[in-house]
Design a protein around this motif. Structure first.
Motif, PDB file in Angstrom:
ATOM      1  N   GLN A 260      -4.735  -6.277   6.090  1.00  0.00           N
ATOM      2  CA  GLN A 260      -5.864  -5.569   5.518  1.00  0.00           C
ATOM      3  C   GLN A 260      -5.407  -4.416   4.643  1.00  0.00           C
ATOM      4  O   GLN A 260      -5.951  -4.172   3.562  1.00  0.00           O
ATOM      5  CB  GLN A 260      -6.776  -5.049   6.633  1.00  0.00           C
ATOM      6  CG  GLN A 260      -8.072  -4.424   6.131  1.00  0.00           C
ATOM      7  CD  GLN A 260      -8.935  -5.400   5.356  1.00  0.00           C
ATOM      8  OE1 GLN A 260      -8.991  -6.579   5.701  1.00  0.00           O
ATOM      9  NE2 GLN A 260      -9.592  -4.914   4.298  1.00  0.00           N
ATOM     10  N   LEU A 261      -4.371  -3.703   5.098  1.00  0.00           N
ATOM     11  CA  LEU A 261      -3.826  -2.595   4.321  1.00  0.00           C
ATOM     12  C   LEU A 261      -3.299  -3.093   2.978  1.00  0.00           C
ATOM     13  O   LEU A 261      -3.495  -2.458   1.934  1.00  0.00           O
ATOM     14  CB  LEU A 261      -2.714  -1.908   5.120  1.00  0.00           C
ATOM     15  CG  LEU A 261      -2.060  -0.673   4.503  1.00  0.00           C
ATOM     16  CD1 LEU A 261      -3.091   0.414   4.248  1.00  0.00           C
ATOM     17  CD2 LEU A 261      -0.950  -0.159   5.427  1.00  0.00           C
ATOM     18  N   CYS A 263      -4.288  -5.823   1.395  1.00  0.00           N
ATOM     19  CA  CYS A 263      -5.426  -6.248   0.573  1.00  0.00           C
ATOM     20  C   CYS A 263      -6.111  -5.043  -0.075  1.00  0.00           C
ATOM     21  O   CYS A 263      -6.553  -5.110  -1.230  1.00  0.00           O
ATOM     22  CB  CYS A 263      -6.431  -7.028   1.410  1.00  0.00           C
ATOM     23  SG  CYS A 263      -5.835  -8.648   1.948  1.00  0.00           S
ATOM     24  N   GLU A 264      -6.207  -3.953   0.675  1.00  0.00           N
ATOM     25  CA  GLU A 264      -6.856  -2.757   0.146  1.00  0.00           C
ATOM     26  C   GLU A 264      -6.011  -2.074  -0.919  1.00  0.00           C
ATOM     27  O   GLU A 264      -6.543  -1.421  -1.818  1.00  0.00           O
ATOM     28  CB  GLU A 264      -7.139  -1.789   1.292  1.00  0.00           C
ATOM     29  CG  GLU A 264      -8.192  -2.295   2.274  1.00  0.00           C
ATOM     30  CD  GLU A 264      -8.312  -1.414   3.499  1.00  0.00           C
ATOM     31  OE1 GLU A 264      -7.486  -0.459   3.630  1.00  0.00           O
ATOM     32  OE2 GLU A 264      -9.185  -1.676   4.336  1.00  0.00           O
ATOM     33  N   ASP A 265      -4.686  -2.240  -0.830  1.00  0.00           N
ATOM     34  CA  ASP A 265      -3.797  -1.584  -1.791  1.00  0.00           C
ATOM     35  C   ASP A 265      -2.645  -2.517  -2.156  1.00  0.00           C
ATOM     36  O   ASP A 265      -1.551  -2.433  -1.591  1.00  0.00           O
ATOM     37  CB  ASP A 265      -3.246  -0.280  -1.198  1.00  0.00           C
ATOM     38  CG  ASP A 265      -2.403   0.497  -2.208  1.00  0.00           C
ATOM     39  OD1 ASP A 265      -2.328   0.064  -3.378  1.00  0.00           O
ATOM     40  OD2 ASP A 265      -1.830   1.537  -1.822  1.00  0.00           O
ATOM     41  N   PRO A 370      -8.588 -12.167   0.144  1.00  0.00           N
ATOM     42  CA  PRO A 370      -8.515 -11.056   1.102  1.00  0.00           C
ATOM     43  C   PRO A 370      -8.971 -11.440   2.501  1.00  0.00           C
ATOM     44  O   PRO A 370      -8.632 -10.751   3.474  1.00  0.00           O
ATOM     45  CB  PRO A 370      -9.434  -9.995   0.479  1.00  0.00           C
ATOM     46  CG  PRO A 370     -10.341 -10.750  -0.453  1.00  0.00           C
ATOM     47  CD  PRO A 370      -9.526 -11.878  -0.969  1.00  0.00           C
TER      48      PRO A 370
END
Length: 399
Positions: A260-261, A263-265, A370
């Protein structure tokens, strides 16, 4: 000096396929000694696990690769690497061979391939989407990507790729007999000689043509050296990068906070790749064996002249004296001096290419999917067995 040989441990530790570092490494990493191991072929050796010890074995010229290619040398696989192979050479012979191909694998030259690799990844993922999910990421991405890239770089025709892949699989087997592996190598060498003969008549814009030019320069490259360089590039250029990419995605999906980290950045992709090179164990055991040319102290162990040492990079990458919380995947890790590509003279020449492919593939996956996750039941997935690398036989995903 510590020279106690009473305790000998069978190695590799656990034949069960897994991406977890075997627990047997834990207590060994806490000490400052090498341990005695019994290898599948050739008898006993020393096992180096600490980061400092492994770096020493990989870089100290008193530990020889050339001396480790006899039939009696302890090793993981029945295969005997030919004496003309770059993997069986010490400097200055190794330096001469490496110089022939090193220019094609500099970070600057490899960066020029990023756009082409991105196009290949996009085409492969488009095909996966058209096939629909659940889909095997190995079939659609992890296996074909490194194969296409290394074959394009070398100039291997499309019609030869399937056969070279099958032969490369045999060369990394731990279950085939020595004779079967030798026949596979002979077959690959013969097919490469036909390819080389064709390229001799008509050069192309590829690495094989550059290598042929180097062969014509005095004392640069013999025919056997040329053939075995191409074998090393084909086997290493498709196998380990494929396993690494598949294992990395599997590892990230098993650590959803890290996925998730990312995907966010997506700008974290380069640091994520370095952390995965540290965290994911590719080999089922340590690296290529070295043999001591004279008595050498490693930590508090005295390695006698003629004794073999296995440098376990996969264990060194979990050394708590070097890496904080070594058993935790942390894609934001700031300091990551991993040994995923080795160290010293035999530091993997294809490292920049493998790194680039992993970066491009992961960047595409996190941007396009994602919500990527393992398909139902994939935590009990099938594993490849009997090889010198540990990998998933399939990686079924949904998005």
């Amino acid at each position: 000096m510590h020279t106690d040989e009473r305790l000998v441990i069978a190695y590799p530790f656990d034949p069960a396929p897994t991406l977890d570092l075997e627990p047997e490494y834990g207590p060994i990493l806490l000490g400052d000694s090498l341990v005695r191991i019994a290898m599948p072929v050739g008898g006993q050796a020393w096992l180096a696990t600490a980061h400092a010890h492994v770096k020493q074995v990989l870089s100290d010229p008193r530990f020889s690769r050339a001396a480790a290619t006899t039939p009696e040398t302890p090793r993981l696989s029945p295969e005997m690497i030919p004496a003309s192979s770059i993997m069986a050479q010490d400097p200055p012979e190794h330096t001469r061979l490496r110089r022939v191909i090193a220019g094609a694998f500099t970070s600057r030259r490899i960066e020029l391939l990023r756009s082409r690799v991105r196009d290949i990844v996009d085409d492969l993922l488009d095909g996966m989407e058209q096939a629909g999910g659940p889909a095997d990421l190995n079939t659609h991405l992890s296996v074909p990507l490194p194969l296409i890239v290394i074959c394009e770089l070398l100039g291997v025709p499309d019609q030869d790729r399937e056969r070279f892949t099958a032969l490369a699989e045999k060369l990394t087997s731990r279950e085939l007999s020595g004779d079967e592996i030798a026949r596979a190598r002979t077959d690959m060498e013969e097919r490469l000689r036909l390819l080389i003969a064709d390229r001799t008549l008509a050069r192309g814009e590829d690495l094989l043509s550059d290598m042929l030019d180097a062969q014509q320069e005095a004392d640069r490259l013999s025919e056997a050296e040329l053939v075995n360089l191409v074998v090393a590039l084909l086997v290493g250029g498709r196998g380990s990068p494929s396993v690494f990419l598949s294992s990395s995605v599997f590892t990230l999906l098993q650590n959803p906070d890290q996925w998730q980290l990312l995907c966010e950045d997506p700008t974290l992709v380069p640091s994520a790749v370095e952390e995965l090179l540290r965290y994911v164990p590719i080999g089922v055991a340590g690296g290529f064996v070295r043999v001591a040319l004279e008595d050498v102290s490693v930590g508090d162990t005295l390695v006698r002249a003629g004794e073999a040492v296995v440098p376990a990079m996969i264990a060194a990458n979990r050394d708590g004296r070097v890496f904080e919380e070594p058993d935790r995947l942390d894609i934001t890790r700031e300091r990551c001096p991993h040994l995923g590509f080795g160290h010293g003279a035999h530091h993997c020449v294809g490292g920049p290419l493998a790194r680039l492919q992993a970066q491009v593939a992961l960047d595409a996956l996190v941007r396009r999917y994602p919500r990527l996750s393992l398909a139902a039941g994939e935590r009990d997935t099938d594993w490849e067995t009997g090889r010198v690398v540990r990998g998933l036989a399939s990686l079924r995903v949904v998005w």
